[in-house]
Design a protein around this motif. Structure first.
Motif, PDB file in Angstrom:
ATOM      1  N   THR B  20      31.041 -90.360 -25.032  1.00 32.22           N
ATOM      2  CA  THR B  20      32.138 -91.288 -24.721  1.00 32.22           C
ATOM      3  C   THR B  20      32.141 -92.466 -25.672  1.00 32.22           C
ATOM      4  O   THR B  20      33.200 -92.925 -26.101  1.00 32.22           O
ATOM      5  CB  THR B  20      31.972 -91.851 -23.288  1.00 32.22           C
ATOM      6  OG1 THR B  20      31.079 -91.038 -22.577  1.00 32.22           O
ATOM      7  CG2 THR B  20      33.292 -91.973 -22.589  1.00 32.22           C
ATOM      8  N   LEU B  21      30.946 -92.978 -25.972  1.00 33.66           N
ATOM      9  CA  LEU B  21      30.880 -94.215 -26.750  1.00 33.66           C
ATOM     10  C   LEU B  21      31.116 -93.988 -28.237  1.00 33.66           C
ATOM     11  O   LEU B  21      31.657 -94.852 -28.932  1.00 33.66           O
ATOM     12  CB  LEU B  21      29.510 -94.876 -26.569  1.00 33.66           C
ATOM     13  CG  LEU B  21      29.252 -95.498 -25.200  1.00 33.66           C
ATOM     14  CD1 LEU B  21      27.838 -96.063 -25.158  1.00 33.66           C
ATOM     15  CD2 LEU B  21      30.253 -96.610 -24.928  1.00 33.66           C
ATOM     16  N   LEU B  22      30.724 -92.807 -28.710  1.00 33.31           N
ATOM     17  CA  LEU B  22      30.669 -92.606 -30.152  1.00 33.31           C
ATOM     18  C   LEU B  22      31.991 -92.866 -30.883  1.00 33.31           C
ATOM     19  O   LEU B  22      31.996 -93.571 -31.900  1.00 33.31           O
ATOM     20  CB  LEU B  22      30.133 -91.206 -30.449  1.00 33.31           C
ATOM     21  CG  LEU B  22      29.601 -90.993 -31.860  1.00 33.31           C
ATOM     22  CD1 LEU B  22      28.626 -92.081 -32.238  1.00 33.31           C
ATOM     23  CD2 LEU B  22      28.916 -89.645 -31.952  1.00 33.31           C
ATOM     24  N   PRO B  98      14.956 -95.117 -37.978  1.00 31.56           N
ATOM     25  CA  PRO B  98      15.349 -94.881 -39.378  1.00 31.56           C
ATOM     26  C   PRO B  98      16.572 -95.683 -39.787  1.00 31.56           C
ATOM     27  O   PRO B  98      16.654 -96.143 -40.934  1.00 31.56           O
ATOM     28  CB  PRO B  98      15.663 -93.380 -39.414  1.00 31.56           C
ATOM     29  CG  PRO B  98      15.066 -92.819 -38.190  1.00 31.56           C
ATOM     30  CD  PRO B  98      15.067 -93.892 -37.177  1.00 31.56           C
ATOM     31  N   VAL B  99      17.512 -95.883 -38.850  1.00 31.62           N
ATOM     32  CA  VAL B  99      18.697 -96.676 -39.172  1.00 31.62           C
ATOM     33  C   VAL B  99      18.293 -98.113 -39.495  1.00 31.62           C
ATOM     34  O   VAL B  99      18.751 -98.706 -40.476  1.00 31.62           O
ATOM     35  CB  VAL B  99      19.700 -96.646 -37.993  1.00 31.62           C
ATOM     36  CG1 VAL B  99      21.009 -97.249 -38.420  1.00 31.62           C
ATOM     37  CG2 VAL B  99      19.895 -95.247 -37.491  1.00 31.62           C
ATOM     38  N   ALA B 218      26.589 -96.640 -34.056  1.00 27.73           N
ATOM     39  CA  ALA B 218      27.159 -95.305 -34.216  1.00 27.73           C
ATOM     40  C   ALA B 218      26.115 -94.321 -34.742  1.00 27.73           C
ATOM     41  O   ALA B 218      25.921 -93.245 -34.171  1.00 27.73           O
ATOM     42  CB  ALA B 218      28.360 -95.378 -35.155  1.00 27.73           C
ATOM     43  N   VAL B 219      25.428 -94.704 -35.815  1.00 28.29           N
ATOM     44  CA  VAL B 219      24.463 -93.763 -36.400  1.00 28.29           C
ATOM     45  C   VAL B 219      23.309 -93.513 -35.429  1.00 28.29           C
ATOM     46  O   VAL B 219      22.842 -92.384 -35.282  1.00 28.29           O
ATOM     47  CB  VAL B 219      23.953 -94.279 -37.755  1.00 28.29           C
ATOM     48  CG1 VAL B 219      23.019 -93.266 -38.380  1.00 28.29           C
ATOM     49  CG2 VAL B 219      25.111 -94.542 -38.679  1.00 28.29           C
ATOM     50  N   SER B 220      22.865 -94.576 -34.738  1.00 32.78           N
ATOM     51  CA  SER B 220      21.782 -94.380 -33.768  1.00 32.78           C
ATOM     52  C   SER B 220      22.226 -93.421 -32.678  1.00 32.78           C
ATOM     53  O   SER B 220      21.415 -92.612 -32.198  1.00 32.78           O
ATOM     54  CB  SER B 220      21.376 -95.707 -33.130  1.00 32.78           C
ATOM     55  OG  SER B 220      21.041 -96.638 -34.104  1.00 32.78           O
TER      56      SER B 220
ATOM     57  N   ILE C  33      22.530 -92.263 -44.872  1.00 32.08           N
ATOM     58  CA  ILE C  33      21.939 -92.103 -43.536  1.00 32.08           C
ATOM     59  C   ILE C  33      22.933 -91.427 -42.594  1.00 32.08           C
ATOM     60  O   ILE C  33      22.554 -90.610 -41.756  1.00 32.08           O
ATOM     61  CB  ILE C  33      21.423 -93.459 -42.983  1.00 32.08           C
ATOM     62  CG1 ILE C  33      20.735 -93.287 -41.621  1.00 32.08           C
ATOM     63  CG2 ILE C  33      22.510 -94.457 -42.790  1.00 32.08           C
ATOM     64  CD1 ILE C  33      19.310 -92.972 -41.706  1.00 32.08           C
ATOM     65  N   VAL C  34      24.251 -91.704 -42.780  1.00 34.40           N
ATOM     66  CA  VAL C  34      25.253 -91.043 -41.929  1.00 34.40           C
ATOM     67  C   VAL C  34      25.239 -89.540 -42.190  1.00 34.40           C
ATOM     68  O   VAL C  34      25.164 -88.732 -41.251  1.00 34.40           O
ATOM     69  CB  VAL C  34      26.655 -91.619 -42.194  1.00 34.40           C
ATOM     70  CG1 VAL C  34      27.706 -90.774 -41.483  1.00 34.40           C
ATOM     71  CG2 VAL C  34      26.752 -93.041 -41.712  1.00 34.40           C
TER      72      VAL C  34
END
Lengths: 222, 252, 74
Positions: B20-22, B98-99, B218-220, C33-34
């Motif tokens: 939902t959040l992405l 990592p992000v 977003a990436v996490s 990273i994406v």
């Protein structure tokens, strides 16, 4: 009950003195590293005096990392650590006892060696006193914080380099305040505030590290 | 008060929440980053001391602030995991790491690229750069510790302890480095002060900050989804999800 | 608008190299990273689909071999 803790204390002390080579190697490493610097940067006393506190502290941190693994490794491998955890003794106290023994057998010889090292690097008496005070307050801190990382990596094969990777960034504030205390002493300035900050970090570690170490040992035992 | 959070300890619910959040996170990233960067590069005024090189500020400062912020978020996740025994919390922690490390690298690199025209050298042991470097080491330590365990539940706990030890140290490291830096102020390099951020520069800076925050989120979230699927591979809901959904639609 | 022309914008008042280097490396790092994260997720899902198909095949061949056994016995 308390006799059980003294039992752990005596047992650890006896074991440590039976493995003399493991006790001596980090100390030899310390002396070797410190004696490399005059050879590397030249024997001029004023330069050596300037870099002396930093060199001794960096070498002390590195050599304590070398000996750190011993803290729980043998007990973990032969299963006696598991027995201690199942024995109903308070694990926090057991851990505190073990750290005390480790400090006695690894840091006290380092303190005894420190006059020699400061002589190698042409430090003045004032600087040496400051160095001794920072080592007195700083080495227990190294043992306590180091024990957390040792507890986490004890079940991992080849954890040695990982231990350095985890711990060196965390020791940076200690390094900064300790060397700055000795530098202040060299300039005849008061260095009480630096010592107070190291003491504050030590008290913080005394308060929290036994729990963190006990938890990390439980994680390692899974 | 925190009861609404509890269902998300279950991986299935957490996965649904991620989905939902992405889209919102990606939308926020695109809007804020593009607006902020264009505003900063084209419309914002130049600095009277640093001229056009000041435009690096719009990526340097947000990444520097959020590299610390991501570390704190990671440590909060670790604390939640250790206190309430949530597996999803440990997964979140290792999804962020990592992000955060990449953002820290960005802060370091842009700092160096800004330092070259301003200080005349790529690297200077400036307080901010030094503490960013140490922060990068802390991130790498957490990721490396997570990597050495085969049992990922154990790995999460171990890396969580290290993240917490690190977060107690981050302020100590930061202030000790600032103090050390003022003590050893280099005389040979004339240091140009970081500019006081004036209003016309503040707005694009804040927008970029929001953009970076959405980016990290977003990436996490994508990484968290991978982590959940990897750990729950054999659960029925994952099997169903894969066979119904196909691969392509779920990826972003 | 702070710049009169596009070439002036590219020139960045003489700081072009540093500004574009910083923005370029940031862009590459973020996109990197994406891509890594998205590709990892996609490959993971693909491998699960593959594993499912494999299990399906194993099941099928088992029932089939059972049937042939029955056929033979008849």
């Amino acid at each position: 009950m308390s006799s059980l803790y003294t039992g752990v204390f005596k047992r650890d002390l006896t074991l440590a003195f039976r493995q003399k080579a493991e006790l001596l190697q980090p100390l030899m490493f310390l002396v070797l590293v410190v004696s490399l610097f005059p050879i590397g940067v030249g024997p001029a006393p004023e330069i050596l005096q300037m870099i002396g506190p930093g060199v001794i502290w960096v070498a002390a941190i590195l050599s304590s990392l070398l000996g750190m693994e011993r803290l729980f490794r043998d007990d973990f491998n032969d299963g006696s650590l598991e027995q201690l955890m199942l024995s109903g003794l308070n694990l926090n106290l057991v851990v505190a006892v073990k750290i005390t023994v480790h400090w006695l057998v690894s840091a006290v010889p380092l303190l005894l060696l420190s006059p020699l090292l400061s002589m190698f690097l042409h430090m003045t008496v004032d600087m040496y006193i400051a160095l001794l005070m920072t080592l007195l307050l700083g080495t227990p801190l190294i043992s306590m914080i180091g024990a957390i990382a040792v507890g986490l990596t004890v079940g991992v094969s080849r954890g040695g380099v990982l231990l350095a990777l985890l711990l060196i960034p965390i020791f940076i504030p200690l390094l900064i305040f300790a060397t700055s205390a000795v530098d202040s002493a060299a300039l005849q300035l008061p260095y009480f505030s630096q010592l107070a900050i190291i003491a504050a970090m030590l008290l913080l570690a005394v308060a929290f590290s036994p729990f963190a170490i006990a938890y990390s040992l439980k994680v390692s035992q899974n | 008060m925190w009861k609404w959070l509890h269902p998300y300890a279950k991986t299935e619910n957490a996965y649904a929440l991620c989905n939902t959040l992405l889209p919102w996170f990606w939308a926020g990233t695109c809007v804020f980053l593009s607006v902020g960067v264009v505003w900063g590069l084209v419309f914002a005024p130049q600095d009277y001391q640093q001229f056009e090189s000041v435009r690096i500020i719009y990526i340097h400062v947000p990444s520097a602030i959020l590299s610390m912020g991501a570390y704190v978020a990671m440590a909060v996740a670790a604390l939640v995991g250790i206190v309430w025994q949530w597996r999803t919390a440990f997964m979140t922690m290792i999804a962020i790491a990592p992000v955060g490390a990449v953002v820290t690298f960005v802060a370091l690199f842009t700092g160096a690229a800004w330092g070259k025209p301003m200080w005349g050298t790529w690297w200077i042991w400036d307080a901010r750069l030094t503490s960013e470097l140490i922060l990068l080491f802390l991130y790498i330590g957490v990721i490396a510790l997570y990597g050495v365990f085969d049992d990922k539940q154990q790995a999460g706990k171990a890396a969580g302890v290290m993240a917490l030890v690190g977060v107690v140290n981050v302020p100590i490291i930061h202030y000790s480095v600032v103090w050390w830096n003022t003590l050893h102020q280099g005389a040979s390099i004339s240091k140009v002060d970081k500019p006081d951020v004036a209003d016309p520069m503040l707005w694009p800076l804040l927008i970029c900050l929001a953009g970076f925050a959405f980016f990290i989120a977003a990436v996490s979230t994508v990484r968290l989804k991978s982590e959940i699927v990897r750990r729950e591979m054999h659960r029925p809901w994952v099997q169903k999800l894969v066979s119904n959904d196909g691969v392509s639609s779920d990826a972003i | 608008m702070q710049f009169d022309s596009f070439s002036e914008f590219l020139h960045m008042g003489g700081y072009a190299f540093y500004v574009w280097l910083a923005y370029g490396v940031t862009f590459v790092a973020l996109v990197g990273i994406v891509t890594q994260s998205v590709l990892e997720h996609r490959n993971l899902l693909k491998s699960i689909v593959k594993e499912q198909a494999r299990q399906e095949r194993i099941k099928k061949s088992k029932t089939k071999s059972k049937q042939t056994l029955i056929d033979v016995s008849e």
